[in-house]
Design a protein around this motif. Sequence first.
Motif: not given
Length: 270
Positions: A166-167, A204-211, A218-221
Amino acid sequence: MIDLHNHILFGVDDGAQTIADSLAMIKAGAARGFHTFVLTPHYMIYRGYTSPYEKNKIIFEQIKTACRKEGLSVKLILGNELQYEFALTERYGEDVYTAMGGTDYYLIETTRQNGTALGLLNFVLFLEKQGKKAVLAHPERYDFVQDDPNVLLDFIRRGVLIQSNYLSLIDYYDQKTTETVKIMLEHHMVHLLGSDAHQTEAYDLYPRAEAVGVELVGETQWRAFFTENAGAFLSGKDFDIIEPKPFRKPAKFGRVEEPDLSRWQKHTLL
Ligand SMILES: [Fe+2]
């Protein structure tokens, strides 16, 4: 959420060095919503990361005990990340390196530069002969995939699962890796995502990658990569695999370059 790829197992590679490092990483991951971690220490012969499975199991049990003592309710599973070289075929055996937990899948990688699809595909064939399969780790980082993402069609058609980091979405490595992982996601060439965490920063960087990821797929995928897909994978069940689309490379002067699929359609390497 499940993290299928990380270097939490301490003292055996370039990830966590002490049990305190391992615990800090697990806590950082848990704070971002990860409850299951497949610990995938490098088995990388050229850098001397060759800690055998028996030794890894002892360290793994130490981490599990420490988690219990700290009241961390997380599930830990042991695996390896195998950097391909021919010697791996000669060292094959459960006492040397291992599959991802109780699955039949080995997590395999190659060098970022000058790795080849052929070497990896031959290792996939070797694993098939042992009745095993492969997950390809972070192919967006390999130069031969960056040059032509359609090379992944060979792997996918052979039943290889593709795990991206994800990074890679947030320029953590380099811009070419970011461009490539986006192409892969848009063309259904990714089945699983992982942190490839070597330290707490990756969590710690996960939320940035998630955005970025949610915006793209899309959220579901996005959730499915870490929940349904990863959960089914670990329990040996099937999950939805969307037929990948060949990538049409934009040409320099506005014309779309049709992908040359002849080498995938007319003959295979194996
Ligand atoms: Fe890794």
